[in-house]
Design a protein around this motif. Sequence first.
Motif: not given
Length: 270
Positions: A25-27, A51-56, A75, A77-78
């Motif tokens: 999610t997130g995109h 959601n990779l915003l909450t975990t790397d 992104s 980072l994602d």
Amino acid sequence: SAENALSSGIAKVTRESSYVLYQLTGHGEASLESDFTETLDNSGVTVQDLNLLTTDTVPEDAAALLINDPQADLSTLDAAAIKTYLENGGHLFVTTDLTVSTPNLDALLAEYGMTRQEGLVIENDSNYYLYGTAQTCLLPNLSSNEITAGVTDSMHVFTPVAQGIVKGDSTDDLTLTTLLSTSSTAYAMQDYAQGANDPNGPFNIAVAASNSTTGAKVVWVNCANLLNSKGIEYVAREYASLLIGGNAQLLTSTMNWMTGEENGVVIDSK
């Protein structure tokens, strides 16, 4: 419904393993609807959001990662997190929209030998698109291999509004396998009408890549509507249930290939 309950019940009590499919999610990704989650559940696969915003990192218990019709690019980072996941033997299933630019995601797929064929695929062979609909409502050829083994001859995989995938050469480490393809009379329309320079088919609509060294497995279907029940219902009308069932089985068969489970057809309730 009783047939569904019996067949899935037997499968569940005899199954030794269960799996988690994380949907990114997130995109602007589309979430899997019940037509697809129920078929996966019957095969021992549960779906969770990520959601990779909450975990790397992609969680360690991920049997596979799904990127379903993103409306924005990954992104940096994602993309790096997913690349690391694949380098450690991860599994990825991707569907994409030809109208959305995703250079970071495309670069990731290119590392596994797959690139976009520019243009909207138009099918000229009536055996390869749904009767009574536009020539973009593809019923592509389903290649016979271990990945598609669970999709029976009575099923149809439906890919309305799709783009081709250019398949690179296999190497000692990387094996590329066509899953869905058009007829040779198809073409890729790059403007609003067929042009003299539009590429001619056949085109790959879905391709699988596997890396024997890392164990990574990637399946890309270049069609945003593959896992979209409402979109299929809109264009297919009375055929929708049949076509959604075939698409759900393709997803489930791919998961079985990724996890090493035996392929089988899970009967959905009617």
